[in-house]
Design an enzyme around this catalytic site. Structure first.
Site, short mmCIF file in Angstrom:
data_model
loop_
_atom_site.label_atom_id
_atom_site.label_comp_id
_atom_site.label_asym_id
_atom_site.label_seq_id
_atom_site.Cartn_x
_atom_site.Cartn_y
_atom_site.Cartn_z
N TYR A 55 -20.90 -7.24 28.70
CA TYR A 55 -21.46 -5.93 29.03
C TYR A 55 -22.62 -6.10 30.02
O TYR A 55 -23.68 -6.60 29.67
CB TYR A 55 -21.97 -5.21 27.78
N LEU A 208 -15.85 8.09 18.76
CA LEU A 208 -15.89 9.44 19.33
C LEU A 208 -14.97 9.56 20.54
O LEU A 208 -15.13 10.46 21.36
CB LEU A 208 -17.32 9.81 19.72
N GLY A 209 -13.98 8.67 20.61
CA GLY A 209 -13.02 8.76 21.70
C GLY A 209 -13.66 8.71 23.06
O GLY A 209 -13.31 9.47 23.96
N LEU A 213 -14.32 13.36 21.98
CA LEU A 213 -14.33 14.06 20.69
C LEU A 213 -15.66 14.76 20.41
O LEU A 213 -15.78 15.49 19.43
CB LEU A 213 -14.00 13.09 19.56
#
Length: 334
Positions: A55, A208-209, A213
């Site tokens: 990351y 949370l997609g 979402l």
């Protein structure tokens, strides 16, 4: 619903914090803002922080290390820092190579320890699998790090049920991290039941997609040019329009239950899966308290059934990754 759940030798609140977006993939970020968010999360009770060496090509671990350095030693001891290795990328690109070689496992661990400012990594995940390296050999490399006191617990991510069984036979696997949410339910077929049977904690990333979402995500074409969601099939074209229509119906349900959509999405996972943890990504403090409160809510059987039906696996359209994103993933490639 049990709020405190076991993970890598800790008893932790079921909601942790995914730190990836603080470094890349979702557009510009601000280190000082991220540090404020990390501190606010800790102050509210978050004790599980998830990162990876890939990351921001080490930036995310360095950022988290700055936050950890501001904690007292006793405070740091109560935090489960989870990081991952195995994806090698040219900085600024999405293309990746997978490396599970013994030399890389060791060097990646040492580099993560240095960036995080730790003497021992509480939870060290195999981020992606290289099929050329037998899982038994890879586990032996990790066991050697544990014996040396460099890591405390071993985790796997996006592997198959067979890989998890074989790995667990060499040494107990503390956690399995897979994508899991209302709109990505592939883990329900094998991985969630297997983790429960083996006593392996299940850590749901992107619960949370990737913010869809939350019902607050702008249209895909309005996202930052570097936002990787612009490339994902589920967010674009006919599939994207179809999935946003599902979320609109979902948002109406949440409103009727006097909850925010993101709260319902988190509560759904934790109400259904007693051995699961969620690590929603939050770059700002804005949604922190609402998500924390939502994760502690329990949905009843009727609510769970309504959500299960609305987001039946066949109801969601589009692949969750591009072909390049599936490199190293053994779990079902839907």
């Amino acid at each position: 619903m049990t709020w405190l759940r076991p993970l890598a030798g800790f008893q932790l609140p079921a909601m942790g914090l995914g730190c990836m977006g603080m470094s890349e993939f979702y557009g510009p970020s601000d280190d000082e803002q991220s540090l404020r968010t990390l501190r606010a999360a800790y102050d509210r009770g978050v004790r599980h922080f998830d990162t990876a060496d890939t990351y921001g090509s080490g930036h995310n671990e360095t950022l988290l290390g700055r936050f950890l350095a501001g904690l007292a030693p006793g405070e740091r001891a109560g935090v489960c820092v989870a990081t991952k290795f195995g994806i090698r990328r040219t900085p600024g690109t999405y293309e990746r190579n997978i490396d599970n070689s013994p030399d890389y496992v060791k060097s990646a661990c040492e580099a993560s320890l240095r960036r995080l400012g730790l003497d021992c990594l509480p939870l060290f995940y195999v981020h992606r699998r290289d099929p050329a390296v037998p899982i038994e050999a890879l586990m032996e490399s990790l066991v050697a790090l544990k014996t040396a006191g460099k890591i405390a617990a071993i985790g796997l991510s996006e592997v198959s049920a067979d890989t998890l069984r074989r790995a667990h036979a060499v040494h107990p696997v503390a956690a399995l991290q897979n994508e899991y949410s209302l709109w990505e339910r592939g883990a329900e077929a094998e991985m969630l039941p297997l983790c429960q049977a083996l006593g392996v904690a299940f850590v749901a990333y992107s619960p949370l997609g990737r913010a869809l979402l939350s019902a607050e995500l702008p249209p895909t074409e309005q996202l930052d040019a570097k936002d990787f969601r612009r490339q994902l099939p589920r967010f674009s074209g006919e599939a994207g329009a179809h999935n946003r229509a599902l979320v609109a119906e979902f948002s109406s349900l949440a409103e009727g239950w006097q909850m925010k959509p993101a709260q319902v999405a988190l509560a759904w996972i934790l109400s259904r899966q007693p051995h699961a943890h969620v690590i929603p990504g939050m770059r700002r403090e804005t949604h922190l308290q609402a998500n924390w409160d939502g994760a502690r809510r329990t949905l009843d059987a009727a609510q769970l059934a309504r959500l299960d039906a609305l987001f039946a696996p066949e109801a969601v359209q589009g692949a969750r990754y591009t072909p390049q994103g599936y490199v190293g993933i053994e779990s079902p490639q839907r």
